[in-house]
Design an enzyme around this catalytic site. Structure first.
Site, PDB file in Angstrom:
ATOM      1  N   LYS A  14       0.828  -1.217   0.000  1.00 31.22           N
ATOM      2  CA  LYS A  14       0.000   0.000   0.000  1.00 31.22           C
ATOM      3  C   LYS A  14       0.863   1.267   0.000  1.00 31.22           C
ATOM      4  CE  LYS A  14      -2.113  -0.814   3.971  1.00 31.22           C
ATOM      5  NZ  LYS A  14      -1.514  -2.051   4.446  1.00 31.22           N
ATOM      6  N   ARG A  90      -9.020   1.671   9.128  1.00 36.56           N
ATOM      7  CA  ARG A  90      -8.614   0.307   9.474  1.00 36.56           C
ATOM      8  C   ARG A  90      -9.681  -0.398  10.301  1.00 36.56           C
ATOM      9  NH1 ARG A  90      -2.522   1.284   9.116  1.00 36.56           N
ATOM     10  NH2 ARG A  90      -1.595  -0.795   9.120  1.00 36.56           N
ATOM     11  N   ARG A 129      12.467  -5.875   4.463  1.00 34.43           N
ATOM     12  CA  ARG A 129      12.466  -4.507   3.913  1.00 34.43           C
ATOM     13  C   ARG A 129      13.219  -3.522   4.808  1.00 34.43           C
ATOM     14  NH1 ARG A 129       6.208  -2.270   4.647  1.00 34.43           N
ATOM     15  NH2 ARG A 129       6.268  -2.155   6.925  1.00 34.43           N
ATOM     16  N   ARG A 158      12.082  -0.886  10.327  1.00 34.84           N
ATOM     17  CA  ARG A 158      10.991  -0.427  11.195  1.00 34.84           C
ATOM     18  C   ARG A 158      10.937  -1.287  12.443  1.00 34.84           C
ATOM     19  NH1 ARG A 158       5.330   0.622   8.114  1.00 34.84           N
ATOM     20  NH2 ARG A 158       4.581  -0.420   9.992  1.00 34.84           N
ATOM     21  N   ARG A 169       0.364  -8.090  13.817  1.00 35.11           N
ATOM     22  CA  ARG A 169      -0.278  -7.130  12.905  1.00 35.11           C
ATOM     23  C   ARG A 169      -1.188  -7.858  11.908  1.00 35.11           C
ATOM     24  NH1 ARG A 169       5.029  -4.651  10.879  1.00 35.11           N
ATOM     25  NH2 ARG A 169       3.824  -3.481   9.357  1.00 35.11           N
TER      26      ARG A 169
HETATM   27  P1  AMP Z   1       1.392   1.164   8.925  1.00 33.58           P
HETATM   28  O1  AMP Z   1       2.579   2.029   8.705  1.00 33.58           O
HETATM   29  O2  AMP Z   1       0.208   1.556   8.076  1.00 33.58           O
HETATM   30  O3  AMP Z   1       1.708  -0.301   8.843  1.00 33.58           O
HETATM   31  O4  AMP Z   1       0.908   1.434  10.454  1.00 33.58           O
HETATM   32  C1  AMP Z   1       1.761   1.161  11.538  1.00 33.58           C
HETATM   33  C2  AMP Z   1       1.001   1.150  12.838  1.00 33.58           C
HETATM   34  O5  AMP Z   1       0.365   2.423  13.054  1.00 33.58           O
HETATM   35  C3  AMP Z   1      -0.133   0.145  12.933  1.00 33.58           C
HETATM   36  O6  AMP Z   1       0.362  -1.153  13.288  1.00 33.58           O
HETATM   37  C4  AMP Z   1      -0.972   0.766  14.061  1.00 33.58           C
HETATM   38  O7  AMP Z   1      -0.342   0.577  15.327  1.00 33.58           O
HETATM   39  C5  AMP Z   1      -0.882   2.247  13.736  1.00 33.58           C
HETATM   40  N1  AMP Z   1      -1.957   2.687  12.818  1.00 33.58           N
HETATM   41  C6  AMP Z   1      -1.814   3.095  11.524  1.00 33.58           C
HETATM   42  N2  AMP Z   1      -2.998   3.423  10.984  1.00 33.58           N
HETATM   43  C7  AMP Z   1      -3.927   3.232  11.951  1.00 33.58           C
HETATM   44  C8  AMP Z   1      -5.347   3.372  12.009  1.00 33.58           C
HETATM   45  N3  AMP Z   1      -6.059   3.782  10.940  1.00 33.58           N
HETATM   46  N4  AMP Z   1      -5.975   3.071  13.172  1.00 33.58           N
HETATM   47  C9  AMP Z   1      -5.274   2.663  14.252  1.00 33.58           C
HETATM   48  N5  AMP Z   1      -3.946   2.487  14.278  1.00 33.58           N
HETATM   49  C10 AMP Z   1      -3.257   2.762  13.133  1.00 33.58           C
END
Ligand code: AMP
Length: 211
Positions: A14, A90, A129, A158, A169
């Site tokens: 994404k 989400r 990654r 990360r 996750r």
């Molecule tokens: P990502 O970079 O999109 O994988 O997001 C990393 C982390 O940010 C996720 O594992 C959640 O802890 C938090 N996060 C990102 N987007 C959301 C969301 N829409 N709602 C709640 N937590 C989020």
């Protein structure tokens, strides 16, 4: 199309695809994960509040995250632009809150594109990654250098890209986020693409839907 959601498990691409829509097609990318990680890196009060959730691979509760994102949208007048959402919504509650906010400006989500990828492929991708801590560009495991091609910073991993947190996750995705697939399908907004193949191939699949 002006309001596009990219939906899919962590590691489905994404972020990379949202970046390409921004770079090549004039979309503005809103990545919730990047916004939250920036708050953490800047040491803000908000960052301190959300850090434990990110570290554990858990979703930040709606009471903390939804208003933050909706305020960001309003403040930056994103409803007037072509936007690609990476990581929001989400949960169904977040999708409803987003649609209510957009309705205030006579807008709605135009499409939610689901990027499909099998779990083993996801784990392979995420455990290998690297990311740039400065400009946030993501590099696949096949990238051999240790510095960012875009800004020259040293690449890092990360903190939530370890196998234990990745599995968490993925669990969270299947229990909390995947009900959105049905939600968008029923709303007549869902499009599906395969996340297999090269970045370029996936980009073309997405472009065919949004351009
Ligand atoms: P990502 O970079 O999109 O994988 O997001 C990393 C982390 O940010 C996720 O594992 C959640 O802890 C938090 N996060 C990102 N987007 C959301 C969301 N829409 N709602 C709640 N937590 C989020």
């Amino acid at each position: 199309m002006s309001i596009v959601i990219l939906l899919g498990p962590p590691g489905s691409g994404k972020g990379t695809q949202a970046e390409l829509l921004e770079k090549d097609n004039g979309f503005l990318r809103l990545s919730t994960g990047d916004l939250l990680r920036k708050e953490i890196a800047d040491g803000t009060e908000y960052g301190k509040k959300v850090q434990t959730y990110l570290d554990k691979g858990l979703l930040v509760p709606d009471e903390i995250v939804t208003k933050f994102i909706l305020d960001y949208i309003e403040k930056n007048e994103l409803y007037k632009k072509q936007v690609v959402f990476d990581g929001f919504p989400r949960r169904i509650s977040q999708a409803e809150a987003l649609r209510d906010k957009l309705k205030e400006f006579s807008k709605d989500i135009d499409t939610a594109i689901l990027i499909d990828l099998p779990e083993e492929e996801i784990i392979k991708r995420l455990t290998s990654r690297k990311v740039c801590p400065e400009c946030r560009k993501v590099f696949p495991g096949t990238f051999e250098g240790n510095t960012c091609e875009a800004c020259g910073s040293e690449l890092t991993v990360r903190s939530d890209d370890n196998e234990e947190t990745i599995r968490k996750r993925l669990d969270v995705y299947s229990s909390e986020t995947s009900p959105l697939i049905d939600y968008f399908d029923k709303a007549g907004m869902l499009d599906h693409i395969s996340g297999k193949g090269s970045v370029e191939e996936i980009k073309n699949r997405i472009k065919a839907l949004v351009m």
